[in-house]
Design a protein around this motif. Sequence first.
Motif, mmCIF file in Angstrom:
data_model
loop_
_atom_site.group_PDB
_atom_site.id
_atom_site.type_symbol
_atom_site.label_atom_id
_atom_site.label_comp_id
_atom_site.label_asym_id
_atom_site.label_seq_id
_atom_site.Cartn_x
_atom_site.Cartn_y
_atom_site.Cartn_z
ATOM 1 N N SER A 2 0.955 8.285 -6.671
ATOM 2 C CA SER A 2 -0.353 7.921 -6.960
ATOM 3 C C SER A 2 -0.725 6.392 -7.135
ATOM 4 C CB SER A 2 -0.377 8.707 -8.285
ATOM 5 O OG SER A 2 -1.499 7.983 -8.981
ATOM 6 N N ASP A 3 -1.810 6.205 -6.795
ATOM 7 C CA ASP A 3 -2.234 4.605 -6.917
ATOM 8 C C ASP A 3 -2.226 4.154 -8.041
ATOM 9 O OD1 ASP A 3 -5.704 4.527 -6.366
ATOM 10 O OD2 ASP A 3 -4.461 6.104 -7.783
ATOM 11 N N VAL A 4 -2.256 5.101 -9.114
ATOM 12 C CA VAL A 4 -2.134 4.486 -10.683
ATOM 13 C C VAL A 4 -0.845 4.153 -10.880
ATOM 14 C CG1 VAL A 4 -2.345 5.445 -12.863
ATOM 15 C CG2 VAL A 4 -3.934 6.330 -11.193
ATOM 16 N N THR A 7 0.256 0.530 -8.150
ATOM 17 C CA THR A 7 -0.446 -0.713 -8.233
ATOM 18 C C THR A 7 0.377 -1.870 -8.699
ATOM 19 O OG1 THR A 7 -2.655 0.391 -8.390
ATOM 20 C CG2 THR A 7 -2.650 -1.991 -8.746
ATOM 21 N N SER A 28 -0.360 -1.520 -14.864
ATOM 22 C CA SER A 28 -1.020 -1.825 -13.684
ATOM 23 C C SER A 28 -2.357 -2.037 -13.608
ATOM 24 C CB SER A 28 -0.943 -0.671 -12.451
ATOM 25 O OG SER A 28 -1.550 0.337 -12.908
ATOM 26 N N THR A 30 -4.907 -0.803 -12.013
ATOM 27 C CA THR A 30 -5.669 0.341 -11.540
ATOM 28 C C THR A 30 -5.327 1.323 -12.820
ATOM 29 O OG1 THR A 30 -4.868 0.289 -9.472
ATOM 30 C CG2 THR A 30 -5.576 2.516 -9.944
ATOM 31 N N LYS A 33 -7.859 0.112 -15.690
ATOM 32 C CA LYS A 33 -9.047 0.542 -15.289
ATOM 33 C C LYS A 33 -9.287 1.994 -15.590
ATOM 34 C CE LYS A 33 -10.081 -3.065 -11.891
ATOM 35 N NZ LYS A 33 -10.508 -3.570 -10.670
ATOM 36 N N LEU A 34 -8.427 2.996 -15.405
ATOM 37 C CA LEU A 34 -8.620 4.212 -15.592
ATOM 38 C C LEU A 34 -8.664 4.593 -17.175
ATOM 39 C CD1 LEU A 34 -8.726 7.383 -14.801
ATOM 40 C CD2 LEU A 34 -6.197 7.038 -14.669
ATOM 41 N N ASP A 216 -10.155 12.287 -13.135
ATOM 42 C CA ASP A 216 -9.684 10.872 -13.965
ATOM 43 C C ASP A 216 -8.550 11.553 -14.787
ATOM 44 O OD1 ASP A 216 -11.167 9.152 -12.674
ATOM 45 O OD2 ASP A 216 -12.684 8.983 -14.341
ATOM 46 N N ARG A 219 -5.428 12.191 -12.939
ATOM 47 C CA ARG A 219 -4.537 10.924 -12.596
ATOM 48 C C ARG A 219 -3.805 10.233 -13.968
ATOM 49 N NH1 ARG A 219 -8.411 7.107 -10.926
ATOM 50 N NH2 ARG A 219 -6.795 5.792 -9.931
#
Length: 295
Positions: A2-4, A7, A28, A30, A33-34, A216, A219
């Motif tokens: 996952s990009d979560v 990053t 991270s 990302t 932000k999530l 969301d 993730r």
Amino acid sequence: MSDVIDTVESPEAAAEAGPSLFAHAPRSVTFNKLRKRLIRNVRQAIEDFAMVSPEAEGKRPRWLVAVSGGKDSYGLLALLMDLQWRGMLPVDLIACNLDQGQPNFPKHVLPDYLSAHGIPHRIEYRDTYSVVTEKVPEGATYCALCSRLRRGNLYRIAREEGCEALVLGHHRDDILETFFLNFFHGGRLAAMPPKLLNDEGDVMVLRPLAYCAEEDLARFAEAMEFPIIPCDLCGSQDGLQRNAMKAMITEIERRMPGRKDSMIRALGNTRASHLLDRSLFDFAGLSVNSEKADR
């Protein structure tokens, strides 16, 4: 991956801490932000629907947070604790899992996880699984009866624990799916209210994830590495009407991105005079000279 999780860490991201649950969360940009987007959505729902009642005689409100072991309820608990940590939620929380006697349910997972993070909790065993499988005909949907039995037990536990509210992990997509289920199959315009008083009038039902997207939360759960417990009861039934609604809404969003947000806003922006419900608007009393028109 996952990009979560993937990053690159930044000094700003590394500064983000939180409750014990976040000790091993990704540091991270990302992920932060999530996390902040979810926190913002939860805080907005709590404020919009006045979920926190004023303290009575100096006593802080107390919420029972239903934790099933799924991604949504884990996320709910983590986000509420995050708000507590940030000083934005003056409420005492107690997590509760209702063990419904489902086959192969790993009884140790939730108490071990909650204890490891010092989270006040209660594990309650009630074999509603046998009741549901006995009462519901083969091939029919278990969800309605299972939900009623679960909710009744959770109300009882909330009373016993001195909680004024039962907090559930239903999110934006659940609300939209329920709306379309009622629209297509129930012949009514209704969804899941973010705030609801139970029939007895002594326990409030709250849904702080009302503005949170399921994507969301998925993730978030992956990044937080929650120990997810699958539901062998509901998960064993395919082709349910709710799944059809989910597929329909997903396809609409794929074709026209942003429609889910538009639909959830629409549920909070109704015009009674532009519908057909005579109990909500006095059509009979509307005349050329009246001032009752909802413009």
